[in-house]
Design a protein around this motif. Structure first.
Motif, PDB file in Angstrom:
ATOM      1  N   TYR A  19       0.884  -1.106  -0.124  1.00  0.00           N
ATOM      2  CA  TYR A  19       0.126  -0.133  -0.089  1.00  0.00           C
ATOM      3  C   TYR A  19       0.813   1.290   0.173  1.00  0.00           C
ATOM      4  CZ  TYR A  19       0.787   1.441   4.875  1.00  0.00           C
ATOM      5  OH  TYR A  19       1.382   1.633   6.057  1.00  0.00           O
ATOM      6  N   LYS A  20       0.393   2.320  -0.355  1.00  0.00           N
ATOM      7  CA  LYS A  20       0.957   3.627  -0.667  1.00  0.00           C
ATOM      8  C   LYS A  20       0.076   4.567   0.209  1.00  0.00           C
ATOM      9  CE  LYS A  20       3.180   6.843  -3.464  1.00  0.00           C
ATOM     10  NZ  LYS A  20       3.624   7.371  -4.954  1.00  0.00           N
ATOM     11  N   HIS A  21       0.818   5.306   1.124  1.00  0.00           N
ATOM     12  CA  HIS A  21      -0.131   6.558   1.491  1.00  0.00           C
ATOM     13  C   HIS A  21      -0.033   7.912   0.786  1.00  0.00           C
ATOM     14  CE1 HIS A  21      -0.374   9.993   4.246  1.00  0.00           C
ATOM     15  NE2 HIS A  21      -1.366   9.694   4.301  1.00  0.00           N
ATOM     16  N   PHE A  22      -1.317   8.144   0.112  1.00  0.00           N
ATOM     17  CA  PHE A  22      -1.133   9.255  -0.726  1.00  0.00           C
ATOM     18  C   PHE A  22      -1.231  10.627  -0.114  1.00  0.00           C
ATOM     19  CE2 PHE A  22      -1.077   6.459  -4.015  1.00  0.00           C
ATOM     20  CZ  PHE A  22      -1.123   7.105  -5.212  1.00  0.00           C
ATOM     21  N   GLN A  23      -2.041  10.833   0.737  1.00  0.00           N
ATOM     22  CA  GLN A  23      -2.376  12.111   1.573  1.00  0.00           C
ATOM     23  C   GLN A  23      -3.107  11.940   2.817  1.00  0.00           C
ATOM     24  OE1 GLN A  23      -3.625  15.158  -1.371  1.00  0.00           O
ATOM     25  NE2 GLN A  23      -1.837  16.307  -0.394  1.00  0.00           N
ATOM     26  N   GLU A  35     -10.821  21.930  -0.665  1.00  0.00           N
ATOM     27  CA  GLU A  35     -10.027  22.559  -1.908  1.00  0.00           C
ATOM     28  C   GLU A  35      -9.647  21.311  -2.961  1.00  0.00           C
ATOM     29  OE1 GLU A  35      -7.046  24.677  -0.612  1.00  0.00           O
ATOM     30  OE2 GLU A  35      -8.330  26.306   0.209  1.00  0.00           O
ATOM     31  N   SER A  36      -9.945  19.940  -2.441  1.00  0.00           N
ATOM     32  CA  SER A  36      -9.445  18.835  -3.054  1.00  0.00           C
ATOM     33  C   SER A  36     -10.514  18.364  -4.086  1.00  0.00           C
ATOM     34  CB  SER A  36      -9.109  17.764  -2.384  1.00  0.00           C
ATOM     35  OG  SER A  36     -10.090  17.013  -1.632  1.00  0.00           O
ATOM     36  N   SER A  37      -9.988  17.563  -5.092  1.00  0.00           N
ATOM     37  CA  SER A  37     -11.012  16.925  -6.121  1.00  0.00           C
ATOM     38  C   SER A  37     -11.775  16.040  -5.299  1.00  0.00           C
ATOM     39  CB  SER A  37     -10.145  16.562  -7.280  1.00  0.00           C
ATOM     40  OG  SER A  37      -9.183  15.733  -7.106  1.00  0.00           O
ATOM     41  N   ILE A  38     -11.110  15.202  -4.422  1.00  0.00           N
ATOM     42  CA  ILE A  38     -11.824  14.126  -3.566  1.00  0.00           C
ATOM     43  C   ILE A  38     -13.379  14.553  -3.187  1.00  0.00           C
ATOM     44  CG2 ILE A  38     -10.791  14.430  -1.430  1.00  0.00           C
ATOM     45  CD1 ILE A  38     -11.119  11.059  -2.942  1.00  0.00           C
ATOM     46  N   LYS A  39     -13.358  15.676  -2.953  1.00  0.00           N
ATOM     47  CA  LYS A  39     -14.719  16.159  -2.231  1.00  0.00           C
ATOM     48  C   LYS A  39     -15.859  15.940  -3.278  1.00  0.00           C
ATOM     49  CE  LYS A  39     -16.947  20.321  -0.518  1.00  0.00           C
ATOM     50  NZ  LYS A  39     -18.131  20.178  -1.144  1.00  0.00           N
ATOM     51  N   ASP A  40     -15.418  16.374  -4.624  1.00  0.00           N
ATOM     52  CA  ASP A  40     -16.266  16.133  -5.639  1.00  0.00           C
ATOM     53  C   ASP A  40     -16.694  14.620  -5.707  1.00  0.00           C
ATOM     54  OD1 ASP A  40     -16.716  18.784  -6.162  1.00  0.00           O
ATOM     55  OD2 ASP A  40     -14.930  18.707  -7.499  1.00  0.00           O
ATOM     56  N   PHE A  41     -15.620  13.822  -5.616  1.00  0.00           N
ATOM     57  CA  PHE A  41     -15.977  12.312  -5.933  1.00  0.00           C
ATOM     58  C   PHE A  41     -16.628  11.636  -4.821  1.00  0.00           C
ATOM     59  CE2 PHE A  41     -14.218   7.980  -4.966  1.00  0.00           C
ATOM     60  CZ  PHE A  41     -14.537   7.530  -6.246  1.00  0.00           C
ATOM     61  N   MET A  58      -5.550   2.308 -12.909  1.00  0.00           N
ATOM     62  CA  MET A  58      -6.086   2.269 -11.462  1.00  0.00           C
ATOM     63  C   MET A  58      -7.404   3.276 -11.353  1.00  0.00           C
ATOM     64  SD  MET A  58      -2.488   2.394  -9.225  1.00  0.00           S
ATOM     65  CE  MET A  58      -2.106   4.067  -9.658  1.00  0.00           C
ATOM     66  N   ALA A  59      -8.315   3.115 -12.154  1.00  0.00           N
ATOM     67  CA  ALA A  59      -9.565   4.009 -11.955  1.00  0.00           C
ATOM     68  C   ALA A  59     -10.462   3.436 -10.922  1.00  0.00           C
ATOM     69  CB  ALA A  59     -10.419   3.864 -13.381  1.00  0.00           C
ATOM     70  N   ILE A  60     -11.229   4.347 -10.233  1.00  0.00           N
ATOM     71  CA  ILE A  60     -11.840   3.976  -9.255  1.00  0.00           C
ATOM     72  C   ILE A  60     -13.413   4.593  -9.427  1.00  0.00           C
ATOM     73  CG2 ILE A  60     -10.154   3.498  -7.604  1.00  0.00           C
ATOM     74  CD1 ILE A  60     -10.663   6.235  -6.156  1.00  0.00           C
ATOM     75  N   THR A  61     -14.447   3.818  -8.642  1.00  0.00           N
ATOM     76  CA  THR A  61     -15.626   4.593  -8.940  1.00  0.00           C
ATOM     77  C   THR A  61     -16.394   4.444  -7.415  1.00  0.00           C
ATOM     78  OG1 THR A  61     -17.955   4.541  -9.942  1.00  0.00           O
ATOM     79  CG2 THR A  61     -16.541   2.232  -9.777  1.00  0.00           C
ATOM     80  N   THR A  62     -17.440   5.208  -7.118  1.00  0.00           N
ATOM     81  CA  THR A  62     -18.122   4.838  -5.847  1.00  0.00           C
ATOM     82  C   THR A  62     -19.181   3.763  -6.059  1.00  0.00           C
ATOM     83  OG1 THR A  62     -19.803   6.484  -6.722  1.00  0.00           O
ATOM     84  CG2 THR A  62     -17.860   7.357  -5.077  1.00  0.00           C
ATOM     85  N   LYS A  63     -19.585   3.364  -7.204  1.00  0.00           N
ATOM     86  CA  LYS A  63     -20.443   2.194  -7.575  1.00  0.00           C
ATOM     87  C   LYS A  63     -19.945   1.091  -6.614  1.00  0.00           C
ATOM     88  CE  LYS A  63     -22.730  -0.269 -11.158  1.00  0.00           C
ATOM     89  NZ  LYS A  63     -22.713  -0.742 -12.779  1.00  0.00           N
ATOM     90  N   ASN A  64     -20.469   0.313  -6.101  1.00  0.00           N
ATOM     91  CA  ASN A  64     -20.472  -0.988  -5.407  1.00  0.00           C
ATOM     92  C   ASN A  64     -19.183  -0.750  -4.304  1.00  0.00           C
ATOM     93  OD1 ASN A  64     -22.194  -2.171  -6.868  1.00  0.00           O
ATOM     94  ND2 ASN A  64     -20.582  -3.069  -8.482  1.00  0.00           N
TER      95      ASN A  64
END
Length: 356
Positions: free
Chosen positions: A26-30, A39-45, A167-173
């Motif tokens: 595993y890798k810790h990104f942030q 302010e991050s794009s993860i908020k929209d995700f 490494m695409a991810i989605t909130t589906k499932n």
């Protein structure tokens, strides 16, 4: 329900190989605080996901053996408090972490525990501390897992058409854990959490080793039925008799069989009395049975009242009372049938000759 994110730790898991030979990394990104998250794009995700998770329905005693959403509780020895449970202590520390470094340290323990499970899959692993803006000052802990999506592409331009996305991810499932459980808005159960995984695989819950789940309703009903029948039979057979030994053997076979035949041990009154105890706790308990090729599905509460079983010439007969008969999908001549007299039908059944 709107949430304010206190902290979010984002990890990516990669797994090469299978079973015991699998290389799990595993890798810790942030790790983000409130301002960085906004302010991050993860908020929209993740927008709307927390509301969806806390609104998801979960049953304390589910109607099936395997369900996607389960209510878990922290296991403790009698007389011991919740803080005797290691899983509870980790959730509690994560929930009340006040510094980014403290939160990240606890998050690392979650992902290490997850990597120790047998069926780890690659993807994004997120640990989140979030406070509902309404009702609460204290945070909830969310653990989210998004598996990698195979064969994902993004549209580029007319010449190249698409570009492969690694490494695409989605909130589906998406799999999720929510702690604490919120049975109603404004109310929390600190000894319980909710685990959701779209598939029936157990691997996402297996890394929480000190959490258990209440029995599903079919198991509870089976136990109640066995206890009731044993009580009745103990009054019929002598202790340590051959008959009682045979009965116990028959009951073991019955309990482990998926398809079970009618046992013919209790009369209608005894069955209705036993069913009443189950219905008292579960009014919508179901009754399912199959007579020959005909399936019957109703409420357990209706047995002996609107659903009846009888025997004529050694064959089983089901009688169902209702004020109306409805038909769905497809037409048949039966829809125009004028029902005959019940006594005439019983006489017809009684007069049938069946070959041995």
């Amino acid at each position: 329900m709107d949430f304010k994110i206190n902290f979010l730790s984002f990890y990516v898991i990669q797994v090469d190989g299978k079973d015991e030979q699998a290389d799990k990394r595993y890798k810790h990104f942030q790790t983000l605080n409130t301002e960085e998250y906004e302010e991050s794009s993860i908020k929209d995700f993740l927008d709307g996901e927390f509301k969806k998770i806390v609104k998801r329905k979960v049953e304390r005693h589910p109607k099936a053996e395997q369900v996607p959403t389960k209510l878990g509780y922290f296991v403790t020895e009698p007389g011991h408090a919740l803080d005797s449970n290691p899983n509870y202590n980790l959730f509690h520390r994560t929930r009340f972490a006040t510094a980014k470094e403290e939160f990240e340290e606890n998050s690392e323990q979650f992902i290490h525990a997850y990597l120790d499970t047998a069926a780890v899959r690659g993807g994004a692993f997120l640990v989140i501390s979030a406070v509902p803006r309404k009702y609460f000052d204290q945070a909830f802990v969310f653990i989210l897992k998004c598996d990698f999506e195979p064969k994902v592409a993004s549209i580029t331009d007319e010449s190249t058409l698409i570009r492969h996305v690694e490494m695409a991810i989605t909130t589906k499932n998406m799999k999720s854990i929510q702690y604490p459980y919120m049975p109603e808005e404004g109310m929390v159960e600190e000894s319980e959490l909710v685990i959701h995984q779209a598939s029936h695989a157990r691997y996402f819950e297996d890394f929480l080793k000190f959490i258990d789940y209440n029995e599903p309703m079919p198991e509870i009903m089976k136990t109640q039925v066995m206890d009731m029948v044993r009580e009745h039979v103990s009054e019929t057979f002598e202790a340590e008799s051959v008959e009682l030994e045979q009965f116990e053997s028959d009951m073991e076979l019955w309990a482990t069989s998926e398809k079970r035949e009618l046992q013919e041990r209790l009369d209608t009154h005894q069955v209705m009395e036993a069913a009443a105890h189950i219905v008292e706790h579960t009014p919508d308990a179901e009754l399912k049975m199959k007579l020959g090729e005909t399936e019957i599905k109703g409420l357990l509460a209706d047995f002996g009242e609107n659903i009846h079983l009888a025997k004529v010439n050694g064959r089983y007969v089901a009688l169902i009372e209702a004020e109306s008969i409805l038909f769905e999908k497809g037409a048949s001549p039966i829809e125009f049938h004028k029902p005959g007299d019940l006594h005439g039908i019983i006489e017809k059944i009684s007069s049938k000759k069946w070959e041995e």
